[in-house]
Scaffold this active site. Structure first.
Site, mmCIF file in Angstrom:
data_model
loop_
_atom_site.group_PDB
_atom_site.id
_atom_site.type_symbol
_atom_site.label_atom_id
_atom_site.label_comp_id
_atom_site.label_asym_id
_atom_site.label_seq_id
_atom_site.Cartn_x
_atom_site.Cartn_y
_atom_site.Cartn_z
ATOM 1 N N LYS A 1 -3.747 2.221 -0.627
ATOM 2 C CA LYS A 1 -4.719 2.868 0.267
ATOM 3 C C LYS A 1 -4.057 4.025 1.007
ATOM 4 O O LYS A 1 -3.049 3.874 1.657
ATOM 5 C CB LYS A 1 -5.268 1.866 1.273
ATOM 6 N N MET B 1 -3.863 9.026 11.465
ATOM 7 C CA MET B 1 -4.786 9.331 10.369
ATOM 8 C C MET B 1 -5.773 10.441 10.733
ATOM 9 O O MET B 1 -6.956 10.382 10.377
ATOM 10 C CB MET B 1 -5.549 8.059 9.943
ATOM 11 N N ASP C 1 0.824 -1.205 0.000
ATOM 12 C CA ASP C 1 0.000 0.000 0.000
ATOM 13 C C ASP C 1 0.861 1.261 0.000
ATOM 14 O O ASP C 1 2.090 1.195 0.011
ATOM 15 C CB ASP C 1 -0.993 -0.002 1.168
#
Length: 521
Positions: free
Chosen positions: A70, A184, A48
């Site tokens: 992602k 995040m 990813d």
């Protein structure tokens, strides 16, 4: 019944396996030894966007790579599709590595990927990774626990759907008086800080946002919960980044260490042959550089080694053997062993080495060169040999098929020499598609490229077609390497000596010059 069991056994034998591997926060030095060992044996790699380029460069050339990319709101592939890919590739009998940034079980959805594997009866292993929630603060001088400030750590996902409320008990988090790490959460920074203040957190509580930790792009902003949002607007931040809240953030200025290393902030491309790249990369990493190992060439013994094997039957007829590279030394002695030639046949033969790397390769095999020129290049070696030789000696030069001719030209100045120039290995240019070097150079992300031979320059050019090479700052080991880089218009610099240590010193000098120039502006 026996036939059914036999068929089940065949299916079991043909079944592959999946390894979920945490790639760590970015610095390839933080990739675990077990993870690297397993990756080197992978046949399929599913990776990813958060996997560091240094780790990606360790993927074996033979592996088939699948980018599922992602990151934040830009999902290349739905999670369900990723799960299916892992299962399907394993069913085909492949060794499948699922390479994930950080740790696969910390907001990495590793548990979801296991569900289908368990359902399908597919073997798997988990190899944990160093999590950014601890490593990134550490690289910024922030200990996530400290008995004078806090005795607990809480890791929270900062991601939430747009317009939705957080399903987090912020009041409980505030009551812990622990360090809070939000992963995040950059896009929701304003909401996170506001929720903490609403839950009763002191407005002056130290807080930090840490960008691209453990890499050349590392940057931190230290403020308070009430002012961090405004500071981010003023100074700017890029993803990936983590948010840290707690009194330990106040220790960053005192404990900071990474940015004090001489090559901090420098992303360097190393282009040595694949089998030699790691030593150079290691020297640069110790000094704080983020190293992208992208071998531009690979070497392999020539297809017909019979001329070299004929030499082994008359080694005592040579007065000198001149080696021009560590690879030449390796192939020569490997083939001697394969031909079962006793090294005692070399007892009366003198050895010459073109430079310190070749000298080291000989010494590792128990041979101490009789001659190493002051300047490490072919012309200097040829001239040095001419000064040593009387004129009627027999010289063997086992080297690359495309070796430059400067040494041969120099030896021709000495009459009556018998020179056997034997090709022992070929050089091939390498390309890779996982890392977009052209984009990285054009964006100014790469500080410099390190070249250790003219062939690595040509290999680099082959690997990065279409790049404006004037944008490449080239650190070159010697004049022939520099001349090759000059042909393409690169901004070239040459090490004082043709050695790895001198080349590293050159990169440090270039960093210091760049820093001085930036201060002047």
């Amino acid at each position: 019944m026996g036939t059914e069991k036999a068929q089940e056994g065949e299916e079991s034998m043909s079944m592959g396996k999946v390894w979920l591997i945490g790639a760590g926060p970015g610095d390839v030095g933080l990739f675990t030894l077990k993870g690297l060992e397993t990756l080197k044996a992978a046949e399929v790699v599913v990776y990813d966007s958060l996997v560091g380029t240094g780790v990606l460069s360790q993927i074996p050339e033979s592996a088939r790579c699948i980018d599922v990319g992602k990151r934040a709101s830009r999902h290349t592939m739905p999670q369900e599709s990723i799960n299916e890919i892992l299962a399907e590739e394993a069913k085909k009998g492949y060794r499948v590595v699922r390479l994930k940034g950080g740790d696969p079980f910390l907001f990495g959805r590793g548990g979801e990927e296991l569900e289908l594997l368990v359902k399908e009866g597919i073997p798997y292993e988990i190899i944990p990774g160093v999590t950014s929630s601890i490593a990134v603060p550490a690289y910024n001088g922030i200990p996530v626990t400290h008995r004078d400030f806090t005795s607990s750590l809480h890791i929270i996902t900062g991601h939430k759907k747009e317009g939705a409320e957080y399903d987090i008990d912020f009041e409980a988090l505030v009551r812990t008086k622990g360090t809070l790490v939000f992963l995040m959460g950059v896009s929701a920074l304003k909401d996170i800080c506001a929720s903490l203040l609403k839950a009763g957190m002191d407005a002056d509580m130290p807080a930090a946002i840490l960008q691209k930790g453990t890499t050349a792009g590392q940057k931190r902003i230290i403020a308070t919960v009430s002012t961090l949002g405004e500071e981010v607007k003023r100074q700017g931040i890029e993803t990936p980044a983590i948010i840290v809240v707690g009194r330990v953030c106040g220790l960053a200025r005192e404990f900071a260490w990474y940015e004090k290393l001489p090559l901090f902030g420098c992303k360097v491309v190393v282009t040595r042959p694949r089998e030699l790249v790691s030593a150079m990369a290691g020297k640069l990493r110790l000094l704080g550089s983020e190293v992208l190992e992208l071998p531009a060439i690979r070497t392999a013994p020539v297809s017909d080694l019979s001329p070299l094997h004929k030499v082994f039957s008359r080694l005592n007829s040579y007065h000198w053997i001149a080696f021009t590279s560590p690879t030449g030394v390796r192939v020569f002695f490997e083939e001697m062993h394969r031909a079962r030639t006793d090294v005692r046949q070399l007892s009366g033969v003198k050895m010459a080495a073109i430079g310190s790397g070749t000298q080291k390769a000989l010494e590792e095999r128990g041979f101490f060169p009789d001659l190493v020129p002051e300047i490490f290049d072919g012309e200097a070696l040829g001239k040095a040999l001419c000064r040593e030789l009387k004129g009627d000696e027999h010289i063997l030069i086992p080297r690359a098929r495309i070796g430059n001719q400067e040494m041969i030209h120099a030896l021709r100045e000495k009459p009556n020499l018998v020179v056997e120039d034997i090709a022992t290995y070929d050089t091939f240019y390498e390309t890779q598609e996982i890392i977009d070097q052209k984009k990285a150079f054009e964006a100014g992300e790469i500080f410099c490229a390190v070249f250790t031979s003219a062939s690595t320059v040509r290999g680099f050019v082959e690997a990065v077609p279409g790049l404006d090479y004037t944008r490449v700052r080239a650190a070159c080991i010697g004049k022939q390497t520099k001349a090759a880089a000059d042909e393409y218009g690169m901004e070239t610099y040459m090490a004082r000596k043709a050695s790895m240590d001198s080349l590293v010193e050159l990169v440090i000098e270039l960093k210091e010059r760049a820093a001085e120039k930036q201060e002047e502006q």
